[in-house]
Design an enzyme around this catalytic site. Structure first.
Site, PDB file in Angstrom:
ATOM      1  N   HIS A  17      60.262  44.152  38.503  1.00  0.00           N
ATOM      2  CA  HIS A  17      60.905  44.511  39.776  1.00  0.00           C
ATOM      3  C   HIS A  17      60.666  45.987  40.101  1.00  0.00           C
ATOM      4  O   HIS A  17      60.364  46.345  41.248  1.00  0.00           O
ATOM      5  CB  HIS A  17      62.427  44.300  39.700  1.00  0.00           C
ATOM      6  CG  HIS A  17      62.873  42.877  39.548  1.00  0.00           C
ATOM      7  ND1 HIS A  17      63.744  42.474  38.565  1.00  0.00           N
ATOM      8  CD2 HIS A  17      62.582  41.767  40.258  1.00  0.00           C
ATOM      9  CE1 HIS A  17      63.984  41.173  38.681  1.00  0.00           C
ATOM     10  NE2 HIS A  17      63.279  40.712  39.705  1.00  0.00           N
ATOM     11  N   LYS A  41      71.827  29.466  41.743  1.00  0.00           N
ATOM     12  CA  LYS A  41      71.122  28.850  40.618  1.00  0.00           C
ATOM     13  C   LYS A  41      71.929  28.893  39.330  1.00  0.00           C
ATOM     14  O   LYS A  41      72.044  27.934  38.619  1.00  0.00           O
ATOM     15  CB  LYS A  41      69.805  29.606  40.353  1.00  0.00           C
ATOM     16  CG  LYS A  41      68.765  29.451  41.427  1.00  0.00           C
ATOM     17  CD  LYS A  41      67.447  30.054  40.995  1.00  0.00           C
ATOM     18  CE  LYS A  41      67.490  31.567  40.900  1.00  0.00           C
ATOM     19  NZ  LYS A  41      66.187  32.196  40.740  1.00  0.00           N
ATOM     20  N   ARG A  92      53.970  36.799  40.869  1.00  0.00           N
ATOM     21  CA  ARG A  92      53.470  36.877  39.497  1.00  0.00           C
ATOM     22  C   ARG A  92      52.499  35.726  39.265  1.00  0.00           C
ATOM     23  O   ARG A  92      51.507  35.604  39.966  1.00  0.00           O
ATOM     24  CB  ARG A  92      54.636  36.800  38.513  1.00  0.00           C
ATOM     25  CG  ARG A  92      55.575  37.994  38.586  1.00  0.00           C
ATOM     26  CD  ARG A  92      56.831  37.740  37.797  1.00  0.00           C
ATOM     27  NE  ARG A  92      57.457  36.509  38.294  1.00  0.00           N
ATOM     28  CZ  ARG A  92      58.631  36.047  37.920  1.00  0.00           C
ATOM     29  NH1 ARG A  92      59.318  36.689  37.013  1.00  0.00           N
ATOM     30  NH2 ARG A  92      59.131  34.948  38.433  1.00  0.00           N
ATOM     31  N   SER A 130      63.787  37.898  34.785  1.00  0.00           N
ATOM     32  CA  SER A 130      65.145  38.199  34.303  1.00  0.00           C
ATOM     33  C   SER A 130      65.608  37.119  33.339  1.00  0.00           C
ATOM     34  O   SER A 130      66.217  37.418  32.307  1.00  0.00           O
ATOM     35  CB  SER A 130      66.119  38.276  35.480  1.00  0.00           C
ATOM     36  OG  SER A 130      65.720  39.273  36.374  1.00  0.00           O
TER      37      SER A 130
HETATM   38  O1  PNS Z   1      65.579  36.836  42.289  1.00  0.00           O
HETATM   39  P1  PNS Z   1      65.378  35.529  42.959  1.00  0.00           P
HETATM   40  O2  PNS Z   1      66.329  34.493  42.417  1.00  0.00           O
HETATM   41  O3  PNS Z   1      63.957  35.060  42.891  1.00  0.00           O
HETATM   42  O4  PNS Z   1      65.709  35.761  44.507  1.00  0.00           O
HETATM   43  C1  PNS Z   1      65.899  34.688  45.360  1.00  0.00           C
HETATM   44  C2  PNS Z   1      66.440  35.131  46.742  1.00  0.00           C
HETATM   45  C3  PNS Z   1      67.661  35.992  46.587  1.00  0.00           C
HETATM   46  C4  PNS Z   1      65.374  35.869  47.477  1.00  0.00           C
HETATM   47  C5  PNS Z   1      66.780  33.808  47.496  1.00  0.00           C
HETATM   48  O5  PNS Z   1      67.554  32.985  46.674  1.00  0.00           O
HETATM   49  C6  PNS Z   1      67.512  34.050  48.805  1.00  0.00           C
HETATM   50  O6  PNS Z   1      66.977  34.584  49.729  1.00  0.00           O
HETATM   51  N1  PNS Z   1      68.798  33.625  48.862  1.00  0.00           N
HETATM   52  C7  PNS Z   1      69.617  33.758  50.034  1.00  0.00           C
HETATM   53  C8  PNS Z   1      69.894  32.395  50.681  1.00  0.00           C
HETATM   54  C9  PNS Z   1      68.807  32.032  51.691  1.00  0.00           C
HETATM   55  O7  PNS Z   1      68.507  32.756  52.603  1.00  0.00           O
HETATM   56  N2  PNS Z   1      68.223  30.827  51.505  1.00  0.00           N
HETATM   57  C10 PNS Z   1      67.241  30.287  52.431  1.00  0.00           C
HETATM   58  C11 PNS Z   1      65.844  30.833  52.234  1.00  0.00           C
HETATM   59  S1  PNS Z   1      65.059  30.107  50.855  1.00  0.00           S
END
Ligand code: PNS
Length: 166
Positions: A17, A41, A92, A130
């Site tokens: 990150h 999640k 990645r 992570s």
């Molecule tokens: O670190 P991560 O888990 O890969 O990040 C995921 C993240 C935070 C980018 C994604 O879960 C997110 O945008 N969540 C907010 C909910 C949302 O907007 N969902 C619809 C788009 S997929």
């Protein structure tokens, strides 16, 4: 001024990150690190406040260009509130591609004025995530080089282990 939002769970922030944020600063004037408050999640290991503090501490010397914030709900709604039109994500291994494509397309479907921009992860961090870092630390393995030292310390503290690097 060009601004991008770099969203994620950051539970905790890894060197992968950090690398994406540093690369992002080459392309954008400012990066807003958007910490997702309640990732669906998993139950996060670190609280929202802890995750944000770790990131803030790491970038305290670049506070003028890196803002650390948190958000709930849809990412596109958060972007709109911040008046930002670019989402920054790191890519990645191949395994990321489908998930990222799905998210980018869903976000575009939800708001056509917001674009997702990808930066390729440095190959040194291609397999760092992570969740893998947490698993290794839980089982007593070394996370040296995978997360910043201050994060490793917090990780081992949280997991009830004495020192990083075991
Ligand atoms: O670190 P991560 O888990 O890969 O990040 C995921 C993240 C935070 C980018 C994604 O879960 C997110 O945008 N969540 C907010 C909910 C949302 O907007 N969902 C619809 C788009 S997929």
């Amino acid at each position: 001024m060009s601004i991008a939002i770099y969203p994620g769970s950051f539970d905790p922030i890894t060197n992968g990150h950090v690398d994406i944020i540093r690369s992002g600063l080459v392309a954008f004037d400012k990066i807003i690190v958007g910490v997702l408050s309640n990732p669906r999640k998993i139950q996060p290991l670190f609280t929202e406040e802890e995750r944000m503090t770790m990131i803030r501490d790491l970038f305290k010397d670049d506070a003028d260009r890196i803002e650390v914030d948190s958000f709930e709900g849809l990412l596109v709604d958060y972007c709109k509130r911040k008046n930002v039109h670019v989402i920054l994500r790191g890519l990645r291994a191949v395994a990321d591609f489908e998930y990222e494509l799905q998210m980018a397309n869903m976000n575009r479907h939800l708001n056509k004025k917001i674009e997702t921009v990808f930066i390729m992860a440095n190959d040194a961090f291609f397999y760092v995530s992570s969740s893998i870092v947490k698993e290794v630390a839980t089982l007593g393995g070394s996370v040296e080089g995978l997360v910043p030292p201050a994060v490793a310390t917090r990780l081992y503290d949280k997991l009830g282990r004495k020192a990083a690097g075991r």
